[in-house]
Write an enzyme that holds these catalytic residues in place. Structure first.
Site, short mmCIF file in Angstrom:
data_model
loop_
_atom_site.label_atom_id
_atom_site.label_comp_id
_atom_site.label_asym_id
_atom_site.label_seq_id
_atom_site.Cartn_x
_atom_site.Cartn_y
_atom_site.Cartn_z
N LYS A 170 0.87 -1.18 0.00
CA LYS A 170 0.00 0.00 0.00
C LYS A 170 0.91 1.24 0.00
CE LYS A 170 -1.63 2.93 2.10
NZ LYS A 170 -1.43 4.38 1.91
N GLY A 223 6.43 5.01 8.60
CA GLY A 223 5.65 6.25 8.67
C GLY A 223 5.82 6.89 10.03
N THR A 227 0.96 7.18 13.73
CA THR A 227 0.27 6.12 12.99
C THR A 227 0.78 4.75 13.43
OG1 THR A 227 0.09 7.63 11.11
CG2 THR A 227 -0.38 5.34 10.67
N GLY A 228 2.06 4.65 13.73
CA GLY A 228 2.64 3.38 14.21
C GLY A 228 1.94 2.91 15.49
N GLU A 245 8.88 1.19 11.33
CA GLU A 245 10.00 2.14 11.13
C GLU A 245 9.39 3.53 11.21
OE1 GLU A 245 13.28 1.61 10.64
OE2 GLU A 245 13.09 -0.56 10.80
N CYS A 279 13.49 10.61 7.55
CA CYS A 279 13.37 10.27 8.97
C CYS A 279 14.67 10.51 9.71
CB CYS A 279 12.93 8.83 9.12
SG CYS A 279 13.97 7.68 8.21
P1 NAD Z 1 1.97 8.87 8.17
O1 NAD Z 1 2.11 8.11 9.44
O2 NAD Z 1 1.16 10.09 8.20
O3 NAD Z 1 1.33 7.95 7.04
C1 NAD Z 1 1.95 6.77 6.57
C2 NAD Z 1 0.93 5.85 5.94
O4 NAD Z 1 0.11 5.32 6.95
C3 NAD Z 1 0.02 6.47 4.91
O5 NAD Z 1 0.21 5.78 3.71
C4 NAD Z 1 -1.36 6.20 5.45
O6 NAD Z 1 -2.26 5.79 4.44
C5 NAD Z 1 -1.16 5.09 6.42
N1 NAD Z 1 -2.13 5.10 7.53
C6 NAD Z 1 -2.69 6.16 8.11
N2 NAD Z 1 -3.53 5.76 9.11
C7 NAD Z 1 -3.47 4.42 9.14
C8 NAD Z 1 -4.07 3.43 9.94
N3 NAD Z 1 -4.92 3.75 10.93
N4 NAD Z 1 -3.78 2.14 9.71
C9 NAD Z 1 -2.91 1.81 8.73
N5 NAD Z 1 -2.30 2.70 7.94
C10 NAD Z 1 -2.57 4.00 8.14
O7 NAD Z 1 3.46 9.17 7.70
P2 NAD Z 1 3.93 10.06 6.44
O8 NAD Z 1 3.66 11.49 6.75
O9 NAD Z 1 3.42 9.49 5.20
O10 NAD Z 1 5.52 9.81 6.47
C11 NAD Z 1 6.38 10.59 7.21
C12 NAD Z 1 6.77 9.88 8.49
O11 NAD Z 1 7.45 8.67 8.15
C13 NAD Z 1 7.75 10.66 9.35
O12 NAD Z 1 7.37 10.55 10.69
C14 NAD Z 1 9.08 9.94 9.12
O13 NAD Z 1 10.01 10.07 10.15
C15 NAD Z 1 8.61 8.53 8.96
N6 NAD Z 1 9.63 7.73 8.24
C16 NAD Z 1 10.34 6.82 8.97
C17 NAD Z 1 11.36 6.09 8.37
C18 NAD Z 1 12.20 5.12 9.15
O14 NAD Z 1 12.99 4.39 8.55
N7 NAD Z 1 12.08 5.05 10.45
C19 NAD Z 1 11.62 6.29 7.00
C20 NAD Z 1 10.86 7.22 6.29
C21 NAD Z 1 9.86 7.92 6.94
#
Ligand code: NAD
Length: 480
Positions: A170, A223, A227-228, A245, A279
């Protein structure tokens, strides 16, 4: 116009409706099919059936050939993919080329590992043999963000496939076209239909369905921490395996023997990579107080000298943010930080009015003494950097560890013993010495504390997509 459809059970389907926009220009560059919960269920069932048939799960050589064919197809079309990545995500073309090349390299790394998934065997009691075998965990749902959609797709999907899992991917809506283009190149005679499926959506309902489904065995999510946490709670009922992650707030610790003039441009680049939307990007620079005046001067100069513009234009260092909504949110948090900070050293705005149709935001640098301020604690996902000072190694480590995150940090010193001491004291999944943002297919990365669970890249990522089975045989001993 580029189109992205769902890929379910080997068929590309669904009417493309959602718009994908070039963040540098505001221009619509393509459309993607917007998934329903029924699409999510169909994708999961396709992956479930492909897993249960066993042709994939039990055939490591086939999995290697499928991954190698994917790498070859990506390499053949690398320039086309890099261009699409820059048009859909906004990042500078050189960074897109680097990301696509890194993704190809990582697919090949896991193609090799597909044929080396060893278990172990032992004899705990006379005549009793314990064999421990790694088996694929089952169906993996992979939720990938938009900031690095090539590498972040591959670092989850390639180990999942190498381990023998089947998958539902997804992607983020913002980079749905690019992720579809990556996955179209995965089709080959080696990949049984339904082994990999993908759905995109404008909202979150289909993603939430993947998390709740009892037919999904692993969630690999990259993400935000917020959300995690929601995913972790929603996954409890099915007790699926989780690889999370999440967010970070990386500190760069600069000790008194460092050469500020030479490292300030590297810190500026580390803070503004993908316009600060990485990130692991540098967020806090902690400098020994004796170097603070030089660091102020050199960091301001380095950040000021970065050229902002469309990622395809020559000589550009920094593209736009992912969309106008993200830009507005980040800018608002930066304004609030500037209002509270001890000093504002550089106040970035939206830049040249000629670029107003793009989601551009120039870098901001502030200085502050109290590490409990919201802007030292909260991940602000854009080109924003905080300068802080310390007087001792202990204070530097205490300030850097004053966070709920634990993703990455860097230590800048020529004193090797100090580098090792400080690296060990920092509560982070990755610590770089005299460098920042170096990631490799071979080296595990992941978070301590609220930066996540599990590891991606390296062998441990593959292990996270397996279960370990104990087969016990009481064979007895041969008596004379
Ligand atoms: P986000 O958490 O807003 O969204 C990520 C995804 O989660 C989206 O595709 C969304 O559709 C999905 N989502 C939302 N609600 C959900 C739910 N209830 N259940 C399942 N899926 C759901 O993150 P973002 O703004 O897209 O990305 C940026 C974030 O990602 C930053 O916090 C960044 O630090 C993190 N990130 C972490 C790493 C790492 O390796 N640790 C790498 C890249 C980005």
């Amino acid at each position: 116009m580029n189109l992205a459809r769902h890929w379910i059970a080997g068929h590309w389907q669904g009417a493309p409706q959602g718009e994908s926009v070039n963040p540098a220009t505001g221009e619509v560059i393509g459309r993607y099919a917007d998934a329903t919960i029924a699409d999510a269920d169909a994708a999961v069932q396709a992956a479930r059936q492909a897993f249960d048939r066993g042709h994939w799960a039990h055939d490591p050589r086939r999995r290697q050939l499928a991954l190698l064919a994917w790498a070859d197809a990506l390499e053949r079309d690398a320039e086309e993919l890099a261009t699409l990545l820059t048009r859909e995500n906004g990042k500078v073309l050189a960074q897109s080329r680097g990301e696509v090349a890194a993704a190809i390299s990582e697919v090949r790394y896991y193609a090799g590992l597909a044929r080396h998934i060893p278990g172990h065997a032992l004899q705990p009691e006379p005549g009793v043999f314990s064999t421990l075998l790694r088996e694929p965990a089952g169906v993996a749902a992979i939720i990938v963000p938009w900031n690095a959609p090539a590498v972040l797709l591959v670092r989850s999907l390639a180990p999942a496939l190498a381990a023998g899992c089947t998958a539902v991917v997804k992607p983020a809506a913002q980079t749905a076209l690019f992720n579809a283009a990556m996955l179209q190149r995965l089709q080959s005679p080696w990949l049984p239909s339904g082994t990999v499926n993908t759905i995109a959506e404008s909202g979150h309902a289909a993603s939430a369905r993947l998390v709740a489904s009892h037919d999904v065995d692993v969630i690999s999510f990259t993400g935000s921490t917020a959300t995690g946490k929601r995913i972790m709670a929603a996954a409890a009922d099915s007790m699926k395996k989780l690889s999370l992650e999440l967010g970070g707030k990386s500190c760069c610790l600069v000790f008194e023997d460092a050469d500020v003039a030479s490292i300030a441009p590297r810190l500026a680049a580390a803070a503004t990579i993908i316009s600060g939307q990485q990130c692991t990007a540098a967020r806090r620079v902690l400098v020994h107080e004796s170097l603070a005046p030089a660091m102020r001067e050199h960091l301001v100069r380095a950040l000021n000298s970065l050229t902002m513009g469309p990622g395809e234009a020559p000589g550009v260092d920094m593209g736009p943010l992912i969309d106008h909504g993200a830009r507005d949110l980040v800018q608002q948090r930066i304004e609030e930080a500037c209002a509270q900070a001890d000093r504002v050293l550089l106040h970035g705005g939206r830049g040249d009015p000629a670029m107003a149709r793009g989601a551009f935001l120039a870098p901001t640098l502030i200085e502050h003494g109290d590490s409990s301020a919201f802007f030292c604690q909260e991940e602000i996902f854009g080109p924003f950097l905080v300068l802080e000072t310390f007087t001792s190694e202990q204070e530097a480590v205490a300030k850097a560890n004053h966070t709920v995150f634990g993703l990455s940090a860097s230590v800048w010193t020529h004193d090797g013993a100090r580098a090792m001491r400080v690296a060990r004291a920092l509560r982070n999944g990755t610590v770089w010495v005299n460098d920042h943002n170096r990631l490799f297919a071979e080296a595990e990365t992941g978070g301590y504390r609220q930066s996540g669970l599990g590891r991606l890249h390296g062998y441990d990522a593959l292990a996270d997509f397996t279960e370990l089975k104990h087969i016990c045989l009481n064979a007895g001993v041969l008596h004379e």
